[in-house]
Design a protein around this motif. Structure first.
Motif, PDB file in Angstrom:
ATOM      1  N   LYS A  62      -4.440   0.412  -0.150  1.00 18.01           N
ATOM      2  CA  LYS A  62      -4.039  -0.132  -1.456  1.00 18.01           C
ATOM      3  C   LYS A  62      -5.233  -0.166  -2.412  1.00 18.01           C
ATOM      4  CE  LYS A  62      -0.505  -2.946   0.750  1.00 18.01           C
ATOM      5  NZ  LYS A  62      -0.334  -4.236   1.445  1.00 18.01           N
ATOM      6  N   ILE A  63      -6.403  -0.516  -1.902  1.00 16.94           N
ATOM      7  CA  ILE A  63      -7.605  -0.594  -2.741  1.00 16.94           C
ATOM      8  C   ILE A  63      -8.035   0.800  -3.198  1.00 16.94           C
ATOM      9  CG2 ILE A  63     -10.085  -1.146  -2.694  1.00 16.94           C
ATOM     10  CD1 ILE A  63      -9.269  -3.499  -0.737  1.00 16.94           C
ATOM     11  N   ALA A  64      -7.938   1.774  -2.298  1.00 12.17           N
ATOM     12  CA  ALA A  64      -8.438   3.118  -2.614  1.00 12.17           C
ATOM     13  C   ALA A  64      -7.462   3.934  -3.460  1.00 12.17           C
ATOM     14  CB  ALA A  64      -8.741   3.876  -1.314  1.00 12.17           C
ATOM     15  N   THR A  65      -6.169   3.632  -3.378  1.00 11.25           N
ATOM     16  CA  THR A  65      -5.202   4.468  -4.102  1.00 11.25           C
ATOM     17  C   THR A  65      -4.656   3.807  -5.373  1.00 11.25           C
ATOM     18  OG1 THR A  65      -3.313   3.584  -2.869  1.00 11.25           O
ATOM     19  CG2 THR A  65      -4.395   5.546  -1.961  1.00 11.25           C
ATOM     20  N   GLY A  66      -4.871   2.512  -5.513  1.00 11.71           N
ATOM     21  CA  GLY A  66      -4.318   1.827  -6.679  1.00 11.71           C
ATOM     22  C   GLY A  66      -2.798   1.785  -6.663  1.00 11.71           C
ATOM     23  N   SER A  67      -2.218   1.765  -5.458  1.00 14.26           N
ATOM     24  CA  SER A  67      -0.758   1.772  -5.335  1.00 14.26           C
ATOM     25  C   SER A  67      -0.123   0.488  -5.876  1.00 14.26           C
ATOM     26  CB  SER A  67      -0.366   1.966  -3.872  1.00 14.26           C
ATOM     27  OG  SER A  67      -0.957   0.957  -3.074  1.00 14.26           O
ATOM     28  N   HIS A  68      -0.909  -0.569  -6.015  1.00 10.34           N
ATOM     29  CA  HIS A  68      -0.379  -1.846  -6.496  1.00 10.34           C
ATOM     30  C   HIS A  68      -1.106  -2.270  -7.773  1.00 10.34           C
ATOM     31  CE1 HIS A  68       1.170  -1.697  -2.487  1.00 10.34           C
ATOM     32  NE2 HIS A  68       1.750  -2.877  -2.573  1.00 10.34           N
ATOM     33  N   SER A  69      -0.393  -2.984  -8.633  1.00  7.76           N
ATOM     34  CA  SER A  69      -1.003  -3.442  -9.880  1.00  7.76           C
ATOM     35  C   SER A  69      -2.121  -4.453  -9.599  1.00  7.76           C
ATOM     36  CB  SER A  69       0.067  -4.098 -10.761  1.00  7.76           C
ATOM     37  OG  SER A  69       0.542  -5.275 -10.115  1.00  7.76           O
ATOM     38  N   ALA A  70      -3.090  -4.519 -10.500  1.00  6.81           N
ATOM     39  CA  ALA A  70      -4.174  -5.492 -10.389  1.00  6.81           C
ATOM     40  C   ALA A  70      -3.923  -6.596 -11.425  1.00  6.81           C
ATOM     41  CB  ALA A  70      -5.504  -4.802 -10.657  1.00  6.81           C
ATOM     42  N   PRO A  71      -4.486  -7.792 -11.262  1.00  7.40           N
ATOM     43  CA  PRO A  71      -5.280  -8.247 -10.117  1.00  7.40           C
ATOM     44  C   PRO A  71      -4.418  -8.770  -8.958  1.00  7.40           C
ATOM     45  CG  PRO A  71      -5.218  -9.940 -11.823  1.00  7.40           C
ATOM     46  CD  PRO A  71      -4.434  -8.774 -12.354  1.00  7.40           C
ATOM     47  N   ARG A  72      -5.001  -8.697  -7.764  1.00  6.10           N
ATOM     48  CA  ARG A  72      -4.367  -9.242  -6.565  1.00  6.10           C
ATOM     49  C   ARG A  72      -5.447  -9.687  -5.600  1.00  6.10           C
ATOM     50  NH1 ARG A  72       1.128  -6.989  -5.354  1.00  6.10           N
ATOM     51  NH2 ARG A  72       1.686  -5.837  -7.213  1.00  6.10           N
ATOM     52  N   ILE A  73      -5.065 -10.534  -4.674  1.00  6.38           N
ATOM     53  CA  ILE A  73      -5.974 -10.891  -3.571  1.00  6.38           C
ATOM     54  C   ILE A  73      -5.277 -10.479  -2.283  1.00  6.38           C
ATOM     55  CG2 ILE A  73      -7.229 -12.742  -2.401  1.00  6.38           C
ATOM     56  CD1 ILE A  73      -7.182 -14.250  -5.153  1.00  6.38           C
ATOM     57  N   PHE A  74      -5.841  -9.483  -1.608  1.00  7.61           N
ATOM     58  CA  PHE A  74      -5.244  -8.938  -0.390  1.00  7.61           C
ATOM     59  C   PHE A  74      -5.678  -9.734   0.848  1.00  7.61           C
ATOM     60  CE2 PHE A  74      -5.242  -4.843  -2.959  1.00  7.61           C
ATOM     61  CZ  PHE A  74      -3.869  -4.828  -3.134  1.00  7.61           C
ATOM     62  N   GLY A  75      -5.241  -9.247   2.006  1.00  5.03           N
ATOM     63  CA  GLY A  75      -5.589  -9.862   3.289  1.00  5.03           C
ATOM     64  C   GLY A  75      -4.370 -10.563   3.871  1.00  5.03           C
ATOM     65  N   HIS A  76      -3.830 -10.040   4.988  1.00  7.11           N
ATOM     66  CA  HIS A  76      -2.590 -10.620   5.518  1.00  7.11           C
ATOM     67  C   HIS A  76      -2.651 -10.910   7.013  1.00  7.11           C
ATOM     68  CE1 HIS A  76      -2.235  -6.208   5.785  1.00  7.11           C
ATOM     69  NE2 HIS A  76      -1.807  -6.501   6.991  1.00  7.11           N
ATOM     70  N   GLU A  77      -3.819 -10.715   7.642  1.00 11.44           N
ATOM     71  CA  GLU A  77      -3.927 -11.021   9.080  1.00 11.44           C
ATOM     72  C   GLU A  77      -4.665 -12.358   9.188  1.00 11.44           C
ATOM     73  OE1 GLU A  77      -5.791  -7.518  10.736  1.00 11.44           O
ATOM     74  OE2 GLU A  77      -4.123  -6.236  10.126  1.00 11.44           O
ATOM     75  N   ILE A  78      -3.945 -13.417   8.835  1.00 17.67           N
ATOM     76  CA  ILE A  78      -4.575 -14.701   8.508  1.00 17.67           C
ATOM     77  C   ILE A  78      -4.440 -15.742   9.617  1.00 17.67           C
ATOM     78  CG2 ILE A  78      -4.541 -16.643   6.887  1.00 17.67           C
ATOM     79  CD1 ILE A  78      -3.179 -14.703   4.854  1.00 17.67           C
ATOM     80  N   SER A  79      -5.566 -16.350   9.998  1.00 13.22           N
ATOM     81  CA  SER A  79      -5.507 -17.561  10.816  1.00 13.22           C
ATOM     82  C   SER A  79      -6.353 -18.626  10.129  1.00 13.22           C
ATOM     83  CB  SER A  79      -6.020 -17.300  12.235  1.00 13.22           C
ATOM     84  OG  SER A  79      -7.361 -16.873  12.221  1.00 13.22           O
ATOM     85  N   GLY A  80      -5.951 -19.872  10.271  1.00 16.03           N
ATOM     86  CA  GLY A  80      -6.694 -20.935   9.591  1.00 16.03           C
ATOM     87  C   GLY A  80      -6.166 -22.298   9.961  1.00 16.03           C
ATOM     88  N   ILE A  81      -6.465 -23.231   9.084  1.00 11.57           N
ATOM     89  CA  ILE A  81      -6.157 -24.626   9.381  1.00 11.57           C
ATOM     90  C   ILE A  81      -5.371 -25.204   8.197  1.00 11.57           C
ATOM     91  CG2 ILE A  81      -8.381 -25.415   8.464  1.00 11.57           C
ATOM     92  CD1 ILE A  81      -8.567 -27.327  10.795  1.00 11.57           C
TER      93      ILE A  81
END
Ligand code: ZN
Ligand code: ZN
Length: 374
Positions: A62-81
């Motif tokens: 997505k970052i290299a091809t610009g397939s999605h409109s900007a701005p966005r915050i990516f990252g979906h393999e998420i673990s947290g509290i």
């Protein structure tokens, strides 16, 4: 390491700041470290403080091809509290350690009832965001988890399981879907081309189904790691011809099935050649559209089947959670590089230009939790 940090954090009262750091996608190959507002949550929602977020090939695409409109915050393999819970949330409380999915179907609409989950309007929406157009948001300090994800796509992490192990739930799910598509039989021999982290997970899953697995990679560093996961039958493609060697190992026939876990189109022909007549080839990393060369007679005359698999399957969600949380595979060992959020541009750059020794690369906003007042 995960445990001591976690205890240190839990002992402190959590106060939520109003702004946070995030890696913001601003356009093609343009990601900037910025200060953005911490997302506000509503009723039924969670605010999750991100500990670890894996970098996925699809983020890089997505970052290299610009397939999605900007701005966005990516990252979906998420673990947290869990940092805060919205009104009416009873299933979770602050300080719970969790993994969150970013796509979850409603389970009730026409498409869900007919098991075509990917067409569900709810599934098509992304349910986690760190701001802007929802896009996962794991490359930030906090993510807002929307109500349908809280209900059906948030999973507690058992005490003995690290945030690093837990962030593999989604990638493992995509591999399970690929293996389900390939449907290996007990007696079959499967060649997995590419022993990056995903190639290794695919190989282990195929082996667990009872198949004989042959692995190949150009990098001896990767084969060493692959071997440590019990994948003994290996081809060092930097020194021998993988197609020839596969035939030697299969009485001259070729593998019953081949999984291509290397991006690009350059190896499709080899994958087809390494498959026996009537066998099948699974394209697992060919995410960029374009044109590729293969021998049409291999499909028509030799009856070889080309298959594809992409993204995760909600039907495999529980199985993937069980696999990861039971520690059926020591997935943390697939992580070669850990970057704090402040160095996320470096992390994304390394992931886009992998070195022989790079495997899974993760961004860890949680790496600064210890000893800070955050
Ligand atoms: Zn992913
Ligand atoms: Zn639905």
């Amino acid at each position: 390491m995960g445990m001591t940090r976690q205890i240190a954090v839990e002992d402190r009262k959590q106060s939520i700041p109003t702004t946070m750091q995030a890696a913001v996608y601003r356009g093609v190959n343009d990601v900037r470290l910025e200060i953005v507002p911490v997302p506000k949550i509503g009723a039924g929602e969670l605010l999750v403080k991100v500990h670890t977020c894996g970098i996925c090939g699809t983020d890089l695409k997505k970052i290299a091809t610009g397939s999605h409109s900007a701005p966005r915050i990516f990252g979906h393999e998420i673990s947290g509290i869990v940092a805060a819970v919205g009104e009416g949330v009873n299933e979770f409380a602050a300080r719970d350690r969790v993994v969150v999915f970013h796509h979850i179907p409603c389970g009730e609409c026409y498409y869900c009832r007919h098991k075509t989950f990917a067409q569900c309007p709810t599934y098509k929406k992304v349910g986690c965001t760190a701001g802007f157009e929802p896009s996962g948001g794991g490359f930030a300090e906090y993510v807002r988890v929307m109500d349908w994800i809280v209900k059906r796509g948030t999973v507690r992490i058992p005490d003995q399981i690290s945030f690093e192990q837990a962030c593999f739930v989604e990638p493992v799910n995509t591999c399970m879907k690929g293996i389900a598509t390939l449907h290996p039989e007990h007696s079959e021999t499967i060649l997995v081309i590419g022993q990056g982290p995903i190639g290794i997970v695919l190989s282990v899953l195929a082996q667990r189904r009872g198949a004989t697995v042959i692995t190949s990679d150009l990098y001896p560093e990767r084969l060493t790691i692959s071997k440590s996961f019990g994948l003994e039958l290996q081809i060092d493609a930097s020194r021998s011809d993988a197609v020839k060697r596969t035939r030697e190992l299969t009485e001259g026939r070729g593998a019953d099935a081949v999984i291509l876990a290397v991006g690009g189109n350059g190896l499709i022909r080899s994958a087809m050649d390494a498959t026996r007549p009537g066998g099948r080839v699974l394209l697992f990393a060919q995410t960029v559209s374009g044109e590729a060369t293969f021998d049409p007679a291999a499909v028509c005359v030799d009856e070889k089947t080309l298959l594809g698999s992409y993204s995760a399957s909600v039907e495999l969600q529980e199985e993937s959670v069980r696999f990861v949380m039971n520690h059926d595979m020591d997935l943390e060992r697939l992580i070669s590089h850990r970057f704090p959020l402040a160095n996320s541009l470096e992390a994304l750059n390394l992931a886009a230009h992998p070195k022989p020794e790079s495997m899974k690369i993760v961004i860890q906003p949680g790496s600064v939790w210890e000893g800070s007042s955050a």
